[in-house]
Structures are given as structure tokens and as C-alpha cells.
Design an enzyme around this catalytic site. Sequence first.
Site, short mmCIF file in Angstrom:
data_model
loop_
_atom_site.label_atom_id
_atom_site.label_comp_id
_atom_site.label_asym_id
_atom_site.label_seq_id
_atom_site.Cartn_x
_atom_site.Cartn_y
_atom_site.Cartn_z
N CYS A 159 -3.10 42.56 3.54
CA CYS A 159 -3.39 41.26 2.92
C CYS A 159 -3.38 41.31 1.40
O CYS A 159 -3.43 40.26 0.75
CB CYS A 159 -4.73 40.73 3.41
SG CYS A 159 -4.59 40.09 5.08
N1 CO8 Z 1 -14.20 31.50 20.93
C1 CO8 Z 1 -15.52 31.43 21.26
N2 CO8 Z 1 -16.39 32.43 21.02
C2 CO8 Z 1 -15.90 33.56 20.45
C3 CO8 Z 1 -14.55 33.70 20.10
C4 CO8 Z 1 -13.68 32.63 20.36
N3 CO8 Z 1 -12.38 32.67 20.05
N4 CO8 Z 1 -14.37 34.93 19.54
C5 CO8 Z 1 -15.56 35.54 19.55
N5 CO8 Z 1 -16.50 34.73 20.10
C6 CO8 Z 1 -17.92 35.00 20.34
C7 CO8 Z 1 -18.21 36.49 20.43
O1 CO8 Z 1 -18.01 36.97 21.74
C8 CO8 Z 1 -19.69 36.53 20.02
O2 CO8 Z 1 -20.47 36.17 21.13
P1 CO8 Z 1 -21.93 36.85 21.37
O3 CO8 Z 1 -22.74 36.44 20.17
O4 CO8 Z 1 -22.35 36.24 22.66
O5 CO8 Z 1 -21.68 38.33 21.41
C9 CO8 Z 1 -19.82 35.40 19.00
O6 CO8 Z 1 -18.70 34.52 19.24
C10 CO8 Z 1 -19.80 35.87 17.56
O7 CO8 Z 1 -18.65 36.76 17.38
P2 CO8 Z 1 -18.36 37.49 16.01
O8 CO8 Z 1 -19.61 38.15 15.51
O9 CO8 Z 1 -17.12 38.31 16.18
O10 CO8 Z 1 -18.03 36.20 15.12
P3 CO8 Z 1 -17.99 36.09 13.55
O11 CO8 Z 1 -18.93 35.06 13.12
O12 CO8 Z 1 -18.05 37.43 12.87
O13 CO8 Z 1 -16.50 35.49 13.31
C11 CO8 Z 1 -14.38 36.24 12.50
C12 CO8 Z 1 -15.37 36.24 13.69
C13 CO8 Z 1 -13.93 34.81 12.25
C14 CO8 Z 1 -13.19 37.11 12.88
C15 CO8 Z 1 -15.08 36.79 11.24
O14 CO8 Z 1 -15.83 37.94 11.56
C16 CO8 Z 1 -14.14 37.12 10.12
O15 CO8 Z 1 -13.34 36.31 9.66
N6 CO8 Z 1 -14.26 38.34 9.55
C17 CO8 Z 1 -13.48 38.76 8.42
C18 CO8 Z 1 -12.14 39.22 8.90
C19 CO8 Z 1 -11.20 39.48 7.73
O16 CO8 Z 1 -11.39 39.09 6.61
N7 CO8 Z 1 -10.15 40.17 8.05
C20 CO8 Z 1 -9.13 40.40 7.13
C21 CO8 Z 1 -7.90 40.38 7.93
S1 CO8 Z 1 -6.54 40.14 6.94
C22 CO8 Z 1 -5.68 41.64 6.86
O17 CO8 Z 1 -5.84 42.43 5.97
C23 CO8 Z 1 -4.76 41.94 8.00
C24 CO8 Z 1 -3.34 41.95 7.51
C25 CO8 Z 1 -2.40 41.93 8.66
C26 CO8 Z 1 -1.96 40.54 8.96
C27 CO8 Z 1 -0.84 40.44 9.90
C28 CO8 Z 1 -1.21 40.53 11.31
C29 CO8 Z 1 -0.89 39.41 12.24
#
Ligand code: CO8
Length: 372
Positions: free
Chosen positions: A155
Site C-alpha cells: 500500500c
Molecule cells: N460481516 C459481519 N461481521 C464480520 C465480518 C463481516 N464481513 N467480518 C468480521 N466480522 C465480525 C468478526 O467475526 C468479529 O465478530 P466477534 O466479535 O463475534 O468475534 C467482529 O465482526 C469484529 O471483527 P474484527 O475485530 O476483525 O473487526 P474490526 O473492527 O477490526 O474491522 C477491519 C475489521 C475493517 C478489517 C479493520 O480491522 C481494519 O480495517 N484494519 C486495518 C487493516 C489495514 O489497514 N490493512 C491495510 C491493508 S492495505 C495493504 O497494505 C495490502 C496491500 C495489498 C493490496 C492488494 C490485495 C488485494
Amino acid sequence: MTIAISATGLYTPPEKITNAELVASYNAYVDRYNAEHAAEIEAGALPPLLPSSEEFIEKASGIKSRYVLEKQSSLDVERMVPDIPERPNEQISLQAEVSVIAAKQALQAAGRAANEIDAVICSCSSLQRPYPAIAIEVQNALGAGGFGYDMNVACSSATFAMQNAADIVRGGHAASALVVNPELTTGHLNFRDRETHFIFGDAAVAVLIERADIAPPGSWVILGSKCQTKFSNNIRNNFGFLNRCAPEWRDMPDKLITQQGRKVFKEVVPLVSDIILDHLAELELKPSDLKRMWLHQANSNMNRLIAERVLGREATQEESPTVLDEYGNTAGAGSIIAFHKYRDDLQPGDKGLICSFGAGYSVGSILVQKAA
Ligand code: CO8
């Protein structure tokens, strides 16, 4: 020597997927999987898949929709992979094609002819082939001179390449250097993974970096750049040329993007805000000098916290604009799309920050000032 960002360009794919469409497709897949494995699930031998939800996606990430290269097959429960036919070697490759569209926009905005470009860097989170470099194909398609090469910093690909381009110009190896960042992320997205299926979208950007004395009016002087990396396995993709040597693992989910989103969130917010504050201090600037922050577009809650840690108060939407709601996470392109769309209202002398962060971990911070 003073270096400037002369212009930017943006390619937005024609098709868009809303959260409602994405969730309907994913949940249809879940229903089918659970029905097919009902006996094992009933016996406790297999956990059921859980449905995805629009409410969760918008609240947890800020994403409402994303542009994609190909919608129908990405949503088709039978396939859930975009349908992107392979092209013959005689035809321009897809990553070069979208890069050229963004690049032509940037060249036109700067009033620069392609043959005045002396270097092309193609930098993105997934390159469609190892060689010949996509950058050299772009150089050829544009009719640019000099040299080209590819690089990948996930990224932070665009900002790291902008630092490279600025160094190339500063070193006297080029007067005009073009950075292209074709992020075709849906090719490496697992539409069957509840944790990540909603995150990414496709886009390509181009940034023209030049000696400030030849840059057009209204360009952005680069006051300084700071790139930093810190190893982490929390965002990982194990796809690569050695996969064919271990064919039993070749199609496993780890050959697409996987991430520990919560860990990334917690670790990256302090890392990025500290780097931004250090960078400001190194250039003897104060957070209050920043009129705008064009932050990486991964998560609106992350951006709110980073901006708050930097400014010491909550940032307005104007101070830290969002494109994530419309584009999703476009990997390296996110902060540049924000810069491309939200800078025209600023005045000469105004300062701002372009900052990317992501896998690696990697952080790229570029402080800029609007020229007269
Ligand atoms: N729908 C409903 N519920 C869900 C879903 C869903 N889709 N997904 C997870 N849940 C549930 C989980 O099971 C969990 O349930 P429980 O509490 O019962 O265990 C609950 O929701 C909370 O889950 P999380 O703690 O995982 O949720 P978050 O609030 O942390 O949100 C995010 C998840 C949105 C992913 C968040 O953590 C986030 O954005 N984190 C930062 C990620 C980031 O910045 N990554 C950078 C990536 S970019 C990069 O460098 C990659 C480059 C490559 C790109 C090319 C590839 C395609």
C-alpha cells in the site's frame, strides 16, 4: 534542487459494486456452503460459515462501494473471481493500459509531451508479471524516453516510488519522472473470505515529479519525504513464482491477501502518527501548519485516530478527506486519489501531507507545499 509534483491522473474502472450487492453474493455462497456441508456441520466436524453484513462493513471500515474491473464474475457464486481474459503478448497488458490512461491525464494537466519524460516507475502491490517491466511497456506505449522499472511496496507503493522519482530528478538523472500505480486489487482478493471480501477496489493513478523550475504553475513543491518499514506478517500474500514448486499448496487461500485486521489497526495507528510527527519535527513544521492530510484509504476509523493523534484534535472532513467510502481500499492509490480529488481549493503557500501505510509494514510520508 527543489522538486515538485507537477500533476496527477486517475483511472477509475467503469463498474461499481455496492456493499448490498457484495454481501448478497457472499451470503448466497455461505448458504450454499452450509447446505452442502450440513451433515459435517451438524456433527460438529466443520464450523458453519457466518454471513457478512452491510452494517458491519460500513461501521468497521467506512466503505460503501468500490470500483472494479469486472463485476459480474466477481459476484457470481459459481466463480467469485473477476473474469479477466489473458491477452496475447502483442497486445498492451492490462496494467500498462490503465497506467497509460492515468499517465496521459497527468501529462495533459502539466502540458508535458510524453517524449519529455526521462523515467517511468511502475509501483504497485501486485504486478501481473515479473518481466519485461510494466514500466518499460508504459514508457514504450507513451513514447517516453530514458528508463523504466517496477517496484512493489504494497500500500506504500506510490509514495515510495515518488521518493525514488524525486531522488532520480534531484540526482540529475531525469528532469521529469513519471510514477504509475495500477492497483488491480480484485485479482488478488478472496471474495469468499468474510474478513477481507469487502475491503479492496481497483484504480490506477499517475504522478508527474519534476524539477520545480520546469513545473507548471500550481504544482506542489516536495518539502521532504520519509519512508519507513517494520517487518510484520499481519498482512501477507504468499503468491509467487515458487508456488509451482509446491503444487499441493498452490491454490490455498494464503496465495491471496490475508490479514489480521484488528492487529494491523492497533499497531499501525501509533506507528503512522509517530512517523508523521517525527517528519514534521525534522522539517521544523508544526501539525497546525498542515492545511490538509491526504491519508492512505484503508479504514475511516484508522484515519480519524491518526489525524487526531497528529493534530491533537479531531480533523474535519475537509482537513482529512475520504475517498474510501466510494473507492474502497485501492492499496497504493488511495492517498493519491484523495490528493488528486481534493487539492484545487488550497492556496499558494498552503502545506499538506500525503501519507500511505500498509503491508510490510510500510509508511511513506511526503510533505508538500502549493507553489505560486
Ligand atoms: N460481516 C459481519 N461481521 C464480520 C465480518 C463481516 N464481513 N467480518 C468480521 N466480522 C465480525 C468478526 O467475526 C468479529 O465478530 P466477534 O466479535 O463475534 O468475534 C467482529 O465482526 C469484529 O471483527 P474484527 O475485530 O476483525 O473487526 P474490526 O473492527 O477490526 O474491522 C477491519 C475489521 C475493517 C478489517 C479493520 O480491522 C481494519 O480495517 N484494519 C486495518 C487493516 C489495514 O489497514 N490493512 C491495510 C491493508 S492495505 C495493504 O497494505 C495490502 C496491500 C495489498 C493490496 C492488494 C490485495 C488485494
